[in-house]
Design an enzyme around this catalytic site. Structure first.
Site, PDB file in Angstrom:
ATOM      1  N   ARG A 146      -3.384  13.288   5.619  1.00 42.04           N
ATOM      2  CA  ARG A 146      -3.409  13.830   4.249  1.00 42.04           C
ATOM      3  C   ARG A 146      -2.715  12.887   3.275  1.00 42.04           C
ATOM      4  NH1 ARG A 146      -5.058  19.144   5.071  1.00 42.04           N
ATOM      5  NH2 ARG A 146      -4.154  19.686   7.072  1.00 42.04           N
ATOM      6  N   TYR A 187     -18.153   9.106   4.038  1.00 38.22           N
ATOM      7  CA  TYR A 187     -17.288   7.915   4.123  1.00 38.22           C
ATOM      8  C   TYR A 187     -18.038   6.679   3.615  1.00 38.22           C
ATOM      9  CZ  TYR A 187     -13.229   5.325   5.823  1.00 38.22           C
ATOM     10  OH  TYR A 187     -12.096   4.552   5.907  1.00 38.22           O
ATOM     11  N   GLY A 229       0.772  -1.252   0.000  1.00 39.32           N
ATOM     12  CA  GLY A 229       0.000   0.000   0.000  1.00 39.32           C
ATOM     13  C   GLY A 229       0.794   1.288   0.000  1.00 39.32           C
ATOM     14  N   LYS A 255     -14.798  -1.015   6.084  1.00 42.44           N
ATOM     15  CA  LYS A 255     -13.897  -1.018   7.252  1.00 42.44           C
ATOM     16  C   LYS A 255     -14.482  -1.838   8.399  1.00 42.44           C
ATOM     17  CE  LYS A 255     -10.400   1.518   5.778  1.00 42.44           C
ATOM     18  NZ  LYS A 255      -9.195   0.831   5.306  1.00 42.44           N
ATOM     19  N   LEU A 299      -3.392  10.272  -0.544  1.00 43.32           N
ATOM     20  CA  LEU A 299      -4.190  10.155  -1.770  1.00 43.32           C
ATOM     21  C   LEU A 299      -5.572   9.584  -1.465  1.00 43.32           C
ATOM     22  CD1 LEU A 299      -1.767   8.667  -4.458  1.00 43.32           C
ATOM     23  CD2 LEU A 299      -2.738  10.985  -4.386  1.00 43.32           C
ATOM     24  N   SER A 324       1.953   8.197   2.013  1.00 41.61           N
ATOM     25  CA  SER A 324       1.181   7.000   2.365  1.00 41.61           C
ATOM     26  C   SER A 324       1.469   6.545   3.792  1.00 41.61           C
ATOM     27  CB  SER A 324       1.546   5.838   1.428  1.00 41.61           C
ATOM     28  OG  SER A 324       1.163   6.104   0.112  1.00 41.61           O
ATOM     29  N   ILE A 325       0.416   6.103   4.471  1.00 41.92           N
ATOM     30  CA  ILE A 325       0.592   5.565   5.826  1.00 41.92           C
ATOM     31  C   ILE A 325       1.555   4.371   5.777  1.00 41.92           C
ATOM     32  CG2 ILE A 325      -0.599   4.380   7.715  1.00 41.92           C
ATOM     33  CD1 ILE A 325      -3.030   6.209   7.135  1.00 41.92           C
TER      34      ILE A 325
HETATM   35  P1  NAP Z   1      -2.761   5.846   0.007  1.00 43.61           P
HETATM   36  O1  NAP Z   1      -1.397   6.382   0.140  1.00 43.61           O
HETATM   37  O2  NAP Z   1      -3.585   6.304  -1.152  1.00 43.61           O
HETATM   38  O3  NAP Z   1      -2.706   4.260   0.058  1.00 43.61           O
HETATM   39  C1  NAP Z   1      -3.775   3.443  -0.394  1.00 43.61           C
HETATM   40  C2  NAP Z   1      -3.130   2.313  -1.156  1.00 43.61           C
HETATM   41  O4  NAP Z   1      -4.102   1.340  -1.573  1.00 43.61           O
HETATM   42  C3  NAP Z   1      -2.434   2.809  -2.424  1.00 43.61           C
HETATM   43  O5  NAP Z   1      -1.115   2.315  -2.469  1.00 43.61           O
HETATM   44  C4  NAP Z   1      -3.302   2.189  -3.513  1.00 43.61           C
HETATM   45  O6  NAP Z   1      -2.637   1.964  -4.721  1.00 43.61           O
HETATM   46  C5  NAP Z   1      -3.659   0.886  -2.833  1.00 43.61           C
HETATM   47  N1  NAP Z   1      -4.661   0.146  -3.611  1.00 43.61           N
HETATM   48  C6  NAP Z   1      -5.912   0.525  -3.987  1.00 43.61           C
HETATM   49  N2  NAP Z   1      -6.461  -0.440  -4.750  1.00 43.61           N
HETATM   50  C7  NAP Z   1      -5.546  -1.436  -4.857  1.00 43.61           C
HETATM   51  C8  NAP Z   1      -5.514  -2.693  -5.514  1.00 43.61           C
HETATM   52  N3  NAP Z   1      -6.558  -3.155  -6.239  1.00 43.61           N
HETATM   53  N4  NAP Z   1      -4.401  -3.458  -5.400  1.00 43.61           N
HETATM   54  C9  NAP Z   1      -3.340  -3.044  -4.695  1.00 43.61           C
HETATM   55  N5  NAP Z   1      -3.302  -1.853  -4.055  1.00 43.61           N
HETATM   56  C10 NAP Z   1      -4.391  -1.063  -4.141  1.00 43.61           C
HETATM   57  O7  NAP Z   1      -3.652   6.232   1.282  1.00 43.61           O
HETATM   58  P2  NAP Z   1      -3.512   5.913   2.847  1.00 43.61           P
HETATM   59  O8  NAP Z   1      -4.365   6.925   3.523  1.00 43.61           O
HETATM   60  O9  NAP Z   1      -2.102   5.773   3.233  1.00 43.61           O
HETATM   61  O10 NAP Z   1      -4.281   4.522   2.978  1.00 43.61           O
HETATM   62  C11 NAP Z   1      -3.707   3.373   3.569  1.00 43.61           C
HETATM   63  C12 NAP Z   1      -4.723   2.683   4.467  1.00 43.61           C
HETATM   64  O11 NAP Z   1      -4.967   3.513   5.605  1.00 43.61           O
HETATM   65  C13 NAP Z   1      -6.076   2.438   3.810  1.00 43.61           C
HETATM   66  O12 NAP Z   1      -6.579   1.187   4.242  1.00 43.61           O
HETATM   67  C14 NAP Z   1      -6.916   3.564   4.377  1.00 43.61           C
HETATM   68  O13 NAP Z   1      -8.301   3.283   4.354  1.00 43.61           O
HETATM   69  C15 NAP Z   1      -6.360   3.608   5.784  1.00 43.61           C
HETATM   70  N6  NAP Z   1      -6.667   4.813   6.556  1.00 43.61           N
HETATM   71  C16 NAP Z   1      -6.400   6.045   6.060  1.00 43.61           C
HETATM   72  C17 NAP Z   1      -6.700   7.174   6.813  1.00 43.61           C
HETATM   73  C18 NAP Z   1      -6.438   8.554   6.268  1.00 43.61           C
HETATM   74  O14 NAP Z   1      -6.967   9.508   6.841  1.00 43.61           O
HETATM   75  N7  NAP Z   1      -5.644   8.729   5.240  1.00 43.61           N
HETATM   76  C19 NAP Z   1      -7.250   7.030   8.096  1.00 43.61           C
HETATM   77  C20 NAP Z   1      -7.499   5.749   8.580  1.00 43.61           C
HETATM   78  C21 NAP Z   1      -7.201   4.641   7.812  1.00 43.61           C
HETATM   79  P3  NAP Z   1      -3.075   2.920  -5.963  1.00 43.61           P
HETATM   80  O15 NAP Z   1      -2.573   4.286  -5.646  1.00 43.61           O
HETATM   81  O16 NAP Z   1      -2.448   2.245  -7.120  1.00 43.61           O
HETATM   82  O17 NAP Z   1      -4.592   2.878  -6.048  1.00 43.61           O
END
Ligand code: NAP
Length: 274
Positions: A206, A169, A21, A176, A208, A27-28
């Site tokens: 913050r 959401y 991810g 989730k 994607l 990214s987290i």
């Molecule tokens: P992020 O950087 O956009 O990471 C999300 C990742 O999911 C990206 O690498 C994306 O790849 C990948 N992904 C989506 N569809 C996919 C697929 N079919 N196969 C493989 N990878 C795929 O955002 P993030 O906020 O760090 O999200 C990471 C996790 O933290 C997620 O589960 C999110 O729900 C969770 N989270 C986020 C927040 C927040 O506020 N940001 C808060 C709580 C929890 P692509 O770019 O190629 O789509």
């Protein structure tokens, strides 16, 4: 990229894990990877496709370890088969897994959940954001050491929208909730093998993924203003929680959803000014 804000040490020395991810430096998954690396972990990174490979490679190279990157589109069995085969061929064991993947269509992350959620949209969100963890956990557990040899650990990322209604959401909140329930069921199945399975419920960051949610800026502001600490959630806080859950520090913790959101989740009513 230096690891200055992440405490260095040897808590993950000798451990190998896959981080799923990383999309960019915000990214987290990348924050967690840097913290684990700073504590001595050897990391493999999975990315969805070639476009992502170009973005992720410079980050992975900046760690200075021998780069290990594999394609894994979690919605494809073929892609997941190839990813885990590559892991098996390269490493004799896998100690941990980080799952930081979610997806829902932009049109479903706004307005009315009841009216805007389509069958394909619901299925896609559940497949990529919840089932993918079940699938990855099953595959990863087959590569993890036995209980006697130390077992393993897994962590996924979730958000409070699973427990409470958060505007826009929508279907992701439902996905989730499924992810969190899956975490508990997987934790029970794999517990006897010495594999711990937990989730971090992170406050808004913050990234994607956040940019895809309508009103994300308000979520960020409310997340800080209503929080007990009156602070944004930090990457260091999330990464530190992941380090705890994935290292031997967390040895008695499994089936847990750990909130890392500056206390926001426990507040029912914001501060009363008058
Ligand atoms: P992020 O950087 O956009 O990471 C999300 C990742 O999911 C990206 O690498 C994306 O790849 C990948 N992904 C989506 N569809 C996919 C697929 N079919 N196969 C493989 N990878 C795929 O955002 P993030 O906020 O760090 O999200 C990471 C996790 O933290 C997620 O589960 C999110 O729900 C969770 N989270 C986020 C927040 C927040 O506020 N940001 C808060 C709580 C929890 P692509 O770019 O190629 O789509």
């Amino acid at each position: 990229m230096a690891n200055t804000e992440f405490p260095t040490g040897a808590l993950m020395k000798g451990k190998r894990g896959m981080v799923m991810g990383v999309a960019n430096k915000n990214s987290i998954a990348w924050g967690i990877a840097r913290q684990l690396h700073a504590q001595g972990a050897k990391l493999a990174f999975s990315y969805q496709d070639e476009t992502l490979e170009k973005r992720v490679r410079p980050l992975v190279d900046s760690l200075g370890q021998e780069p290990f990157m594999v394609t894994a589109d979690v919605s494809s069995d073929k892609s997941m088969d190839a990813c885990f085969k590559a892991l098996e061929n390269r490493w004799d064991k896998l100690d941990f897994l980080v799952h930081a993947i979610a997806f829902a269509g932009k049109e479903e992350l706004q307005g009315s959940f009841t009216h805007n959620t389509t069958r394909p949209g619901f299925q896609r969100a559940m497949d990529i954001s919840a089932f993918s963890f079940v699938d990855a956990a099953r595959r990863a557990s087959a590569l993890m050491p036995s209980k006697e040899e130390g077992g393993g650990a897994m962590v996924s990322l979730t958000y409070l929208g699973s427990e409470r209604v958060v505007p826009n959401y929508n279907v992701m909140g439902v996905a989730k909730a499924a992810l969190e329930a899956s975490t508990r069921y997987i934790a029970r199945d794999l517990g006897p093998q010495g594999i711990r399975v937990n989730a971090i419920s992170a406050g808004p960051m913050r990234t994607l993924a956040m940019a895809g949610i309508s009103g994300g800026r308000t979520l960020m502001k409310t997340g800080k203003d209503w929080s007990m600490l009156k602070q944004d959630t930090t990457m260091e806080g999330i990464a530190g929680a992941a380090l705890y859950l994935l290292s031997d520090l967390g040895k008695s913790c499994t089936g847990e959803i750990l909130h890392v959101d500056a206390g926001f989740h426990a507040v029912a009513v914001p501060d009363i000014e008058d």
